[in-house]
Design a protein around this motif. Structure first.
Motif, PDB file in Angstrom:
ATOM      1  N   PRO A 236      32.591  10.136  56.942  1.00  0.00           N
ATOM      2  CA  PRO A 236      31.500  10.826  56.270  1.00  0.00           C
ATOM      3  C   PRO A 236      32.207  11.967  55.066  1.00  0.00           C
ATOM      4  O   PRO A 236      31.667  11.910  54.094  1.00  0.00           O
ATOM      5  N   ASP A 237      33.401  12.370  55.330  1.00  0.00           N
ATOM      6  CA  ASP A 237      33.987  13.300  54.326  1.00  0.00           C
ATOM      7  C   ASP A 237      35.292  13.046  53.975  1.00  0.00           C
ATOM      8  O   ASP A 237      36.257  13.483  55.000  1.00  0.00           O
ATOM      9  N   PRO A 238      36.116  12.162  53.140  1.00  0.00           N
ATOM     10  CA  PRO A 238      37.458  11.942  53.024  1.00  0.00           C
ATOM     11  C   PRO A 238      38.194  13.181  52.814  1.00  0.00           C
ATOM     12  O   PRO A 238      39.313  13.199  53.492  1.00  0.00           O
ATOM     13  N   LYS A 239      37.716  14.266  52.480  1.00  0.00           N
ATOM     14  CA  LYS A 239      38.618  15.727  52.299  1.00  0.00           C
ATOM     15  C   LYS A 239      38.674  16.231  53.794  1.00  0.00           C
ATOM     16  O   LYS A 239      39.967  16.317  54.180  1.00  0.00           O
ATOM     17  N   LEU A 240      37.695  16.159  54.298  1.00  0.00           N
ATOM     18  CA  LEU A 240      37.963  16.700  56.043  1.00  0.00           C
ATOM     19  C   LEU A 240      38.835  15.681  56.756  1.00  0.00           C
ATOM     20  O   LEU A 240      39.699  16.137  57.422  1.00  0.00           O
ATOM     21  N   ALA A 241      38.682  14.444  56.562  1.00  0.00           N
ATOM     22  CA  ALA A 241      39.515  13.508  57.130  1.00  0.00           C
ATOM     23  C   ALA A 241      40.817  13.674  56.696  1.00  0.00           C
ATOM     24  O   ALA A 241      41.754  13.414  57.480  1.00  0.00           O
ATOM     25  N   THR A 242      41.079  13.903  55.729  1.00  0.00           N
ATOM     26  CA  THR A 242      42.603  14.299  55.078  1.00  0.00           C
ATOM     27  C   THR A 242      42.981  15.378  56.002  1.00  0.00           C
ATOM     28  O   THR A 242      44.199  15.199  56.370  1.00  0.00           O
ATOM     29  N   LEU A 243      42.497  16.421  55.999  1.00  0.00           N
ATOM     30  CA  LEU A 243      43.070  17.726  56.593  1.00  0.00           C
ATOM     31  C   LEU A 243      43.189  17.682  58.034  1.00  0.00           C
ATOM     32  O   LEU A 243      44.116  17.910  58.541  1.00  0.00           O
ATOM     33  N   ALA A 244      42.376  16.776  58.801  1.00  0.00           N
ATOM     34  CA  ALA A 244      42.341  16.367  60.185  1.00  0.00           C
ATOM     35  C   ALA A 244      43.568  15.639  60.502  1.00  0.00           C
ATOM     36  O   ALA A 244      44.225  15.889  61.374  1.00  0.00           O
TER      37      ALA A 244
ATOM     38  N   SER B 193      41.186   6.477  63.610  1.00  0.00           N
ATOM     39  CA  SER B 193      40.056   7.472  63.627  1.00  0.00           C
ATOM     40  C   SER B 193      39.243   7.410  62.431  1.00  0.00           C
ATOM     41  O   SER B 193      38.297   8.102  62.052  1.00  0.00           O
ATOM     42  N   VAL B 194      39.551   6.461  61.333  1.00  0.00           N
ATOM     43  CA  VAL B 194      38.765   6.460  60.191  1.00  0.00           C
ATOM     44  C   VAL B 194      37.934   4.995  60.235  1.00  0.00           C
ATOM     45  O   VAL B 194      37.252   4.703  59.228  1.00  0.00           O
ATOM     46  N   GLY B 195      37.975   4.332  61.473  1.00  0.00           N
ATOM     47  CA  GLY B 195      37.119   3.205  61.712  1.00  0.00           C
ATOM     48  C   GLY B 195      37.542   1.958  61.031  1.00  0.00           C
ATOM     49  O   GLY B 195      36.895   1.022  60.787  1.00  0.00           O
ATOM     50  N   ALA B 196      39.036   1.927  60.878  1.00  0.00           N
ATOM     51  CA  ALA B 196      39.570   0.770  60.146  1.00  0.00           C
ATOM     52  C   ALA B 196      39.709  -0.506  61.308  1.00  0.00           C
ATOM     53  O   ALA B 196      39.957   0.115  62.403  1.00  0.00           O
ATOM     54  N   ALA B 197      39.530  -1.768  60.841  1.00  0.00           N
ATOM     55  CA  ALA B 197      39.685  -2.897  61.702  1.00  0.00           C
ATOM     56  C   ALA B 197      41.270  -2.973  62.018  1.00  0.00           C
ATOM     57  O   ALA B 197      41.631  -3.165  60.915  1.00  0.00           O
ATOM     58  N   VAL B 198      41.738  -2.757  63.038  1.00  0.00           N
ATOM     59  CA  VAL B 198      43.130  -3.019  63.660  1.00  0.00           C
ATOM     60  C   VAL B 198      43.351  -3.911  64.782  1.00  0.00           C
ATOM     61  O   VAL B 198      42.248  -4.072  65.319  1.00  0.00           O
TER      62      VAL B 198
END
Length: 197
Positions: free
Chosen positions: A150-158, A192-197
């Motif tokens: 939902p929020d790339p900036k927040l995901a960056t910090l996390a 954590s970002v929902g990428a298909a791996v």
């Protein structure tokens, strides 16, 4: 004040920084005196001022240098077009780079509060450049429909907090090798970002 025998700038300067980094990481910037740094290096306290104007400048230079080296190493990575591959590369790089520099990482993150405003602004600008590199990867992945966040900036910090945390517990020769840890953290970053791996 005369330098001690063998106290040449190309030798003593790096030794002063290394000693200060160890002491700041172990005891905290506020608790360490220039006299303690000098004793650690084996020079007279007055000799430190041939290499740095004061303790604050030493801290700021140490933090700035750490971040500039980090950004230079990041820029040297091969360019990958796919955001999934880029995120995995970033995670591996971040863990691998930081895992070998636990004292520098501790000082760079924990001693920000002790920087005077002008130094803080310089260091914070370098930190933002590094964070922006990761945020750009996350934004590209989100735009391409490859990441769900939902929020790339927040995901960056996390993500940076998670990846940097490895320096708190990793020890060479432990149960997992450095490459194992890099691979596991890269996989966790992708999931954590929902990428298909």
């Amino acid at each position: 004040m005369a330098r001690k025998t063998g106290s040449h700038s190309e030798i003593t300067g790096p030794r002063i920084r290394a000693a200060a980094e160890r002491l700041f990481a172990r005891h905290g910037y506020a608790a360490v005196s220039m006299r303690q740094i000098a004793a650690e290096v084996g020079v007279q306290a007055g000799a430190l001022y041939l290499y740095t104007p004061d303790k604050q400048s030493l801290l700021a230079d140490m933090m700035r240098s750490h971040l500039e080296d980090l950004l230079e190493a990041l820029a040297a990575l091969p360019a990958l077009p796919d955001p999934v591959a880029r995120l995995a590369q970033f995670a591996r790089f971040h863990v691998g780079y930081h895992i070998t520099r636990p004292d520098a990482v501790f000082v760079a993150y924990m001693e920000l509060r002790n920087l005077e405003p002008a130094h803080f602004a310089t260091v914070e600008a370098l930190r933002r450049r590094y964070e922006d590199a990761l945020e750009a990867i996350l934004q590209a992945g989100k735009s391409a429909g490859l990441f769900s966040l939902p929020d790339p900036k927040l995901a960056t910090l996390a993500l940076i907090a998670m990846l940097t945390g490895v320096t708190n517990w990793y020890r060479e020769g432990g149960r997992l090798s450095r490459s194992d840890v890099e691979a596991i953290y890269a996989d966790m970053a992708l999931k954590s970002v929902g990428a298909a791996v």
